[in-house]
Design a protein around this motif. Structure first.
Motif, PDB file in Angstrom:
ATOM      1  N   GLY A  36       0.831  -1.200   0.000  1.00 20.63           N
ATOM      2  CA  GLY A  36       0.000   0.000   0.000  1.00 20.63           C
ATOM      3  C   GLY A  36       0.863   1.247   0.000  1.00 20.63           C
ATOM      4  N   GLU A  37       0.427   2.308  -0.675  1.00 23.23           N
ATOM      5  CA  GLU A  37       1.141   3.592  -0.687  1.00 23.23           C
ATOM      6  C   GLU A  37       2.603   3.427  -1.080  1.00 23.23           C
ATOM      7  OE1 GLU A  37      -0.341   6.877   0.514  1.00 23.23           O
ATOM      8  OE2 GLU A  37      -1.876   5.584  -0.316  1.00 23.23           O
ATOM      9  N   THR A  71      -3.217  -3.829  -3.606  1.00 20.83           N
ATOM     10  CA  THR A  71      -2.189  -3.678  -2.583  1.00 20.83           C
ATOM     11  C   THR A  71      -2.264  -4.787  -1.548  1.00 20.83           C
ATOM     12  OG1 THR A  71      -3.671  -2.271  -1.320  1.00 20.83           O
ATOM     13  CG2 THR A  71      -2.118  -1.184  -2.783  1.00 20.83           C
ATOM     14  N   PHE A  72      -1.110  -5.067  -0.941  1.00 21.86           N
ATOM     15  CA  PHE A  72      -1.082  -6.037   0.165  1.00 21.86           C
ATOM     16  C   PHE A  72      -0.452  -5.380   1.389  1.00 21.86           C
ATOM     17  CE2 PHE A  72       2.568  -7.034  -2.667  1.00 21.86           C
ATOM     18  CZ  PHE A  72       3.642  -6.845  -1.804  1.00 21.86           C
ATOM     19  N   ALA A  73      -0.671  -6.016   2.543  1.00 27.01           N
ATOM     20  CA  ALA A  73      -0.225  -5.412   3.798  1.00 27.01           C
ATOM     21  C   ALA A  73       1.114  -5.959   4.264  1.00 27.01           C
ATOM     22  CB  ALA A  73      -1.269  -5.623   4.891  1.00 27.01           C
ATOM     23  N   ASP A 224       2.101   0.755  10.735  1.00 30.04           N
ATOM     24  CA  ASP A 224       1.912   2.130  10.289  1.00 30.04           C
ATOM     25  C   ASP A 224       1.523   3.087  11.419  1.00 30.04           C
ATOM     26  OD1 ASP A 224      -0.471   0.665  10.418  1.00 30.04           O
ATOM     27  OD2 ASP A 224      -1.513   2.213   9.310  1.00 30.04           O
TER      28      ASP A 224
ATOM     29  N   PRO B 220     -11.976  -1.180   2.042  1.00 33.16           N
ATOM     30  CA  PRO B 220     -11.359  -1.703   3.263  1.00 33.16           C
ATOM     31  C   PRO B 220     -10.032  -2.410   2.992  1.00 33.16           C
ATOM     32  CG  PRO B 220     -13.543  -2.663   2.918  1.00 33.16           C
ATOM     33  CD  PRO B 220     -13.382  -1.599   1.908  1.00 33.16           C
ATOM     34  N   ARG B 222      -7.956  -1.772   0.616  1.00 34.53           N
ATOM     35  CA  ARG B 222      -6.970  -0.747   0.319  1.00 34.53           C
ATOM     36  C   ARG B 222      -6.478  -0.090   1.612  1.00 34.53           C
ATOM     37  NH1 ARG B 222      -4.755   1.911  -3.694  1.00 34.53           N
ATOM     38  NH2 ARG B 222      -4.342   4.104  -3.386  1.00 34.53           N
ATOM     39  N   ILE B 223      -7.413   0.193   2.509  1.00 39.34           N
ATOM     40  CA  ILE B 223      -7.016   0.817   3.774  1.00 39.34           C
ATOM     41  C   ILE B 223      -6.127  -0.135   4.572  1.00 39.34           C
ATOM     42  CG2 ILE B 223      -7.854   1.736   5.958  1.00 39.34           C
ATOM     43  CD1 ILE B 223     -10.436   2.478   4.432  1.00 39.34           C
ATOM     44  N   TYR B 224      -6.524  -1.397   4.621  1.00 31.18           N
ATOM     45  CA  TYR B 224      -5.742  -2.369   5.393  1.00 31.18           C
ATOM     46  C   TYR B 224      -4.343  -2.510   4.815  1.00 31.18           C
ATOM     47  CZ  TYR B 224      -4.779  -6.478   8.224  1.00 31.18           C
ATOM     48  OH  TYR B 224      -4.245  -7.354   9.135  1.00 31.18           O
ATOM     49  N   GLY B 225      -4.219  -2.358   3.491  1.00 29.53           N
ATOM     50  CA  GLY B 225      -2.919  -2.493   2.841  1.00 29.53           C
ATOM     51  C   GLY B 225      -1.975  -1.347   3.147  1.00 29.53           C
ATOM     52  N   MET B 226      -2.498  -0.290   3.751  1.00 28.53           N
ATOM     53  CA  MET B 226      -1.647   0.875   4.000  1.00 28.53           C
ATOM     54  C   MET B 226      -0.818   0.721   5.271  1.00 28.53           C
ATOM     55  SD  MET B 226      -4.190   3.951   3.016  1.00 28.53           S
ATOM     56  CE  MET B 226      -4.592   4.293   1.301  1.00 28.53           C
ATOM     57  N   THR B 227      -0.390  -0.478   5.591  1.00 27.39           N
ATOM     58  CA  THR B 227       0.277  -0.656   6.878  1.00 27.39           C
ATOM     59  C   THR B 227       1.781  -0.455   6.814  1.00 27.39           C
ATOM     60  OG1 THR B 227       0.219  -2.980   6.435  1.00 27.39           O
ATOM     61  CG2 THR B 227      -1.396  -2.140   7.970  1.00 27.39           C
ATOM     62  N   VAL B 231      -1.831   5.583   6.785  1.00 23.85           N
ATOM     63  CA  VAL B 231      -3.144   5.944   6.259  1.00 23.85           C
ATOM     64  C   VAL B 231      -3.187   7.467   6.147  1.00 23.85           C
ATOM     65  CG1 VAL B 231      -5.607   5.980   6.783  1.00 23.85           C
ATOM     66  CG2 VAL B 231      -4.274   3.950   7.291  1.00 23.85           C
ATOM     67  N   THR B 232      -3.570   7.981   4.990  1.00 25.14           N
ATOM     68  CA  THR B 232      -3.519   9.435   4.806  1.00 25.14           C
ATOM     69  C   THR B 232      -4.873  10.076   5.112  1.00 25.14           C
ATOM     70  OG1 THR B 232      -4.142   9.189   2.510  1.00 25.14           O
ATOM     71  CG2 THR B 232      -1.801   9.262   2.982  1.00 25.14           C
ATOM     72  N   MET B 235      -8.238   9.404   3.233  1.00 19.19           N
ATOM     73  CA  MET B 235      -9.272   8.449   3.615  1.00 19.19           C
ATOM     74  C   MET B 235     -10.304   9.117   4.521  1.00 19.19           C
ATOM     75  SD  MET B 235      -8.776   5.738   2.117  1.00 19.19           S
ATOM     76  CE  MET B 235      -7.663   5.860   0.766  1.00 19.19           C
TER      77      MET B 235
ATOM     78  N   ASN C 126     -16.433   2.660   6.738  1.00 16.96           N
ATOM     79  CA  ASN C 126     -15.945   1.344   7.133  1.00 16.96           C
ATOM     80  C   ASN C 126     -15.328   1.342   8.516  1.00 16.96           C
ATOM     81  OD1 ASN C 126     -13.887  -1.003   7.073  1.00 16.96           O
ATOM     82  ND2 ASN C 126     -15.419  -1.392   5.536  1.00 16.96           N
ATOM     83  N   LEU C 128     -12.769   0.070   9.747  1.00 14.98           N
ATOM     84  CA  LEU C 128     -11.327   0.300   9.836  1.00 14.98           C
ATOM     85  C   LEU C 128     -11.045   1.782  10.090  1.00 14.98           C
ATOM     86  CD1 LEU C 128      -9.898  -1.802   6.856  1.00 14.98           C
ATOM     87  CD2 LEU C 128     -10.432  -2.534   9.141  1.00 14.98           C
ATOM     88  N   ILE C 129     -11.760   2.634   9.353  1.00 16.56           N
ATOM     89  CA  ILE C 129     -11.578   4.079   9.492  1.00 16.56           C
ATOM     90  C   ILE C 129     -12.056   4.558  10.851  1.00 16.56           C
ATOM     91  CG2 ILE C 129     -12.442   6.282   8.649  1.00 16.56           C
ATOM     92  CD1 ILE C 129     -10.798   5.601   6.538  1.00 16.56           C
TER      93      ILE C 129
END
Lengths: 369, 263, 296
Positions: A36-37, A71-73, A224, B220, B222-227, B231-232, B235, C126, C128-129
């Motif tokens: 991701g990112e 993306t993956f974590a 993160d 979700p 995509r958010i989880y992948g931001m680890t 997370v910006t 979102m 969601n 997560l947020i």
């Protein structure tokens, strides 16, 4: 009335999305799987790598290509999906030890370098590293070194300089530790001077004891989350990847003064582009990798990720050097006599399944304590 | 409403919306931080509108939720009507148990079990990709179905059973009787069921995490992948927009109701 | 055709039920069989009970507060901790949610609709947020503490404690408790309550003798819908527990990520059996004692 409106809304939404969803999916498709990112995505006026590739491909080859970017974590997360045979990606960007594992298990395809002429820009010291000794499967994307970040308003400078800072009882409740087994054990093993790739269970046990001893001092096990915690002064000490330190400094709160250093022994890593054996369009994947190595995307990605680039067009580029600034260049590209040698000594390697299983059990034990 | 009730519900709603207020505030942050507010700016909204991958993830999430809602509502309505008419105690018990399973099973188990099956079947047929949009859709329909059915069944039970019979006596076909008599009666249940299904699908992460595959990334995931990176506030900007769109829809539908009542 | 159908409308209803029956068989029942299959096989798909025994026998040493260490059964301990947090969260959800549902059910019809929507709106963002936002609130240097110290009340340390994980769970699953109870209470006949009062019941005894017993089905489904996801959550514990809480969901996810699918399936299988048995027991008990043996 309300009912009919909500029904109509749902129906409209569905119709609208089917239209946008089904249109424009003709031509070639390239499936890219990345952290991701971890690619310049056009944010804050940067270069939009994916869209530019699509544009460039259409202009050069006259054919439309659609990139599906997912993306993956974590490396392990990606490996679980790929090795289950349930997905097919054309380009993936795993880390070194995972590349070694996947190559060994036949999950990667040898690259055809005729399609990747830009490979010449990769500096020689990044070729033939342990995970891909014959330069068959991978092309490095970024590399870096794990360092320690601390808040100089809280930490005495005299205490800094080594891994001991993460174990210093003076700062109990202010320390952050990695929330993944390999990196967390890594910090303990570098501290103790144990080989991080050992198969000796007693050595792993020693690192385990070290992590247990650290646990009362640890504020949080993070990935993160470290960004927010360091920026806000919630925590004062943590180990993370060099480039991310600068991202944190950019956003730090007024009463926080983040500093950075490399401990003596620490983790070197390389993330590299590979083509998994499930790829559907190898040639297109190679074209994409070649594009990633060309000037504009390579510089944009290095600036976006804030990680060091092994690509000589990037780190010799004046614009890039200026953009990063002197301090960042010094930290990201430390002078090393021989990168390959230091790297091969300190990087994580692929552990056999027994050692991995043991590591996981120990890690679970650290977490439940 | 009594004062004490008013106070209590105000407190509950205040807590319920506190995190959303946080999202809202930090979506206007100038820096990238989610915990240090450094100044007001609209830049994350601009960033969001330029971020094609995130917008695509939003679109994917909505497509998935909308398709899962429509299919599970239609199938669930039919099923509820069928279950309601079951006569034998045994088959009733079986259907009730089967409907209960996805609800009494943690989502992580539903996710893993479906993933294991998809992967196994995919391997059996030598498919190159067994996880895709379709597997996610199947998974979402599966966990939405019971909620739809359980919203409709009580309405069917409350309904006067002689109504459809009367309609048929007056010459309606059973199908016609269903659409003309039964459907309007149970419509509120169907709508609540559909809204629930849509909400659950939007809120889900765990099941999507296990059943997602090629090139179909939802929000979700995509958010989880931001680890690895952070997370910006992008979102947060997105969440804020979703919030105001939902609130807007609510207001509009309330206004329409008011007009209806005024007539 | 028409007459035939009229004589056997039952066929039509069977047809209506058919897609759902097939769907459930394929995507509910068969996948559960796969969980069992993976739980009882090793990497080569040969039969083994090792995964199951590992769950019950794996041990580890826990360092206690006084520094001595004690041997525990790893996964049983993880399971018990998950149950503990989930039960506490469910009780809090019930205590907070029941009055809310009651208030909603007594409000004007339009207000009711608005309140239901307001309860559901947060779920459209969601979770997560939302959990991320809670981190910002609960941190030591976070918004809550900023607020408290501005009021001169000092600060509280919440993030990384059990309380933070419980707050996260209660927040996320609150709607699942309120909505089912509300939907039952909203249908309660107001005349019934009046009758009870006319017969000399005080407010409290109306509540105890009439309202609560009648709302039991809603309470039961509320408890189910909160307890189940909170036992198995893995994101909330990671984010709000500062990574220091390792729950059964974390264990399953950890094994999946470590590519030990078979052991992950084994943990899932055992968890599933325990929950199914518990839920069946709850249903049986409520059917027997609350409705006096009448099941509907």
């Amino acid at each position: 009335m309300k009912k009919w409106i909500s029904l109509c809304l749902i129906a409209m939404m569905l119709a609208g999305m089917c239209l946008t969803g089904c249109g424009g999916k003709k031509g070639l498709t390239l499936n890219v799987y990345n952290w991701g990112e971890y690619i310049s995505d056009g944010s804050e006026g940067s270069f939009d790598t994916i869209r530019e590739f699509e544009k460039w491909y259409q202009e050069t080859y006259g054919e439309k290509v659609t990139v599906n970017y997912s993306t993956f974590a974590s490396n392990e997360d990606m490996y679980s999906k790929i090795s289950s045979g349930a997905v097919s990606y054309d380009v993936i960007i795993p880390s070194d030890y995972m590349i070694a594992r996947m190559a060994q298990e036949g999950l990667l395809l040898p690259l055809n370098f005729d399609n990747i002429p830009n490979y010449q820009y990769i500096e020689d010291t990044f070729k033939g590293l342990y995970y891909d000794p014959d330069n068959q499967y991978s092309i490095p994307y970024t590399y870096g070194i794990v360092g320690v970040i601390y808040d100089a308003n809280v930490v005495d400078e005299a205490d800094s300089g080594s891994w001991d800072l993460l174990w210093n009882e003076k700062y109990a409740g202010k320390v952050l530790q990695f929330n993944n087994s390999r990196d967390a054990f890594g910090t303990a093993m570098y501290k103790l001077g144990i080989d991080v790739n050992t198969t000796d269970k007693a050595s792993w046990d020693k690192a385990y004891d070290e992590l247990l001893a650290q646990r009362p001092l640890v504020k949080s096990y993070v990935m993160d989350e470290i960004f927010n915690m360091m920026e806000s002064g919630e925590a004062a000490i943590g180990a993370y990847y060099a480039g991310d330190y600068f991202t944190m400094v950019d956003a730090q709160s007024e009463n926080v003064d983040l500093q950075f250093y490399y401990p003596e022994n620490t983790n070197f890593y390389v993330d590299a582009m590979c083509i998994p054996s499930c790829a559907q369009n190898k040639e297109l994947a190679e074209t994409f990798i070649n594009f990633m190595l060309s000037e504009e995307p390579a510089i944009a990605n290095a600036e976006f990720t804030y990680y060091a680039s092994p690509n000589s067009i990037v780190y010799t580029n004046d614009g890039y050097i200026e953009e990063m600034g002197g301090e960042a260049m010094e930290v990201l590209y430390p002078e090393l006599e021989n990168f390959a040698e230091a790297y091969n000594k300190l990087a994580y390697k692929n552990l056999d399944s027994e050692a991995l299983g043991y590591l996981n059990t120990l890690w679970e034990n650290v977490k439940i304590n | 409403m009594k004062t004490s009730s008013k106070i209590y519900s105000s407190i509950v709603f205040a807590i319920l919306f506190a995190p959303i207020l946080v999202l809202l505030v930090f979506s206007f942050n100038e820096s990238k931080s989610l915990s240090v507010f450094s100044g007001f700016s609209l830049k994350w909204y601009q960033e969001l509108l330029k971020d094609r991958n995130t917008l695509e993830a939003v679109r994917n999430t909505l497509i998935l939720a909308a398709s899962a809602t429509v299919i599970s509502t239609v199938m669930g309505t039919a099923a509820a009507v069928g279950i309601n008419k079951l006569r034998s105690k045994w088959s009733k018990a079986v259907m009730n148990t089967v409907t209960d399973i996805p609800m009494t099973n943690p989502d992580i188990i539903t996710g893993i079990s479906l993933m294991l099956m998809f992967v196994f079947v995919g391997r059996l047929f030598g498919a190159s990709t067994s996880l895709s949009f379709w597997t996610m859709l199947i998974a979402h329909i599966t966990f939405c179905l019971p909620y739809v059915i359980l919203q409709i069944l009580p309405k069917l039970r409350q309904m006067d059973k002689s109504l459809p019979e009367a309609a048929m006596d007056l010459g309606c076909t059973p199908m016609g009787a269903f659409f003309k008599v039964e459907l309007p009666e149970i419509l509120p249940g169907i709508i609540t069921g559909a809204i629930m299904a849509f909400t659950l699908s939007l809120d889900d992460f765990v099941i999507s995490y296990f059943t997602s595959g090629n090139g179909f990334e939802t929000l979700p995931i995509r958010i989880y992948g931001m680890t690895k990176k952070t997370v910006t506030p992008k979102m947060y900007a997105l969440a804020t927009i979703i919030f105001f769109v939902t609130l807007g829809l609510l207001l509009i539908s309330n206004l329409v109701d008011e007009k209806d009542e005024a007539k | 055709m028409r007459t035939a159908n009229r004589r056997h409308p039952q066929n039509g209803y069977r047809m209506a039920l058919a897609p759902y029956s097939i769907w459930s068989a394929l995507f509910v029942v068969v996948p559960l069989a796969f969980i069992a299959y993976y739980a009882f096989t090793d990497n080569q798909f040969a039969f083994t009970t090792e995964n199951i025994t590992r769950f019950f026998t794996a041990t580890s040493n826990i360092v206690q507060e006084d520094g001595s260490s004690v041997e525990v059964r790893t996964y049983l301990l993880i399971f018990m901790r998950s149950v503990k947090l989930a039960v506490i969260s469910t009780i809090i959800c019930l205590l907070l949610g029941y009055p809310m549902a009651y208030i909603m059910s007594r409000a004007k019809e339009r207000t009711q609709k608005t309140m239901v929507t307001l309860i559901m709106i947060p779920m459209w963002m969601n979770f997560l947020i939302r959990t991320y936002a809670w981190m910002t609130i609960l941190q030591d240097t976070g918004i809550l503490n900023g607020f408290l110290s501005a009021l001169g009340l000092g600060t509280v340390h919440i993030i990384g404690t059990e309380a933070a994980v419980i707050i996260g769970m209660v927040y996320d699953y609150f709607p699942y408790m309120v909505l089912p109870i509300y939907s039952i209470l909203a249908k309660l006949d107001g005349r019934l309550l009046e009758a009870a009062r006319d017969l000399g019941c005080g407010s409290i005894s109306v509540l105890r003798r009439v309202i609560i017993p009648l709302s039991m089905p809603g309470v039961i489904s509320g408890i189910t819908m909160v307890l189940i996801p909170s036992i198995s959550t893995f994101y909330i514990s990671q984010k709000l527990g500062n990574g220091k809480f390792f729950l059964i969901g974390d264990a399953i996810e950890g094994q999946y990520v470590a590519n030990n699918l078979h052991f992950a399936a084994a943990i899932a299988f055992i968890l599933m059996l325990i929950l199914l048995v518990c839920m069946a027991a709850v249903k049986y008990v409520t059917a027997r004692y609350v409705y006096g043996g009448d099941e509907e």
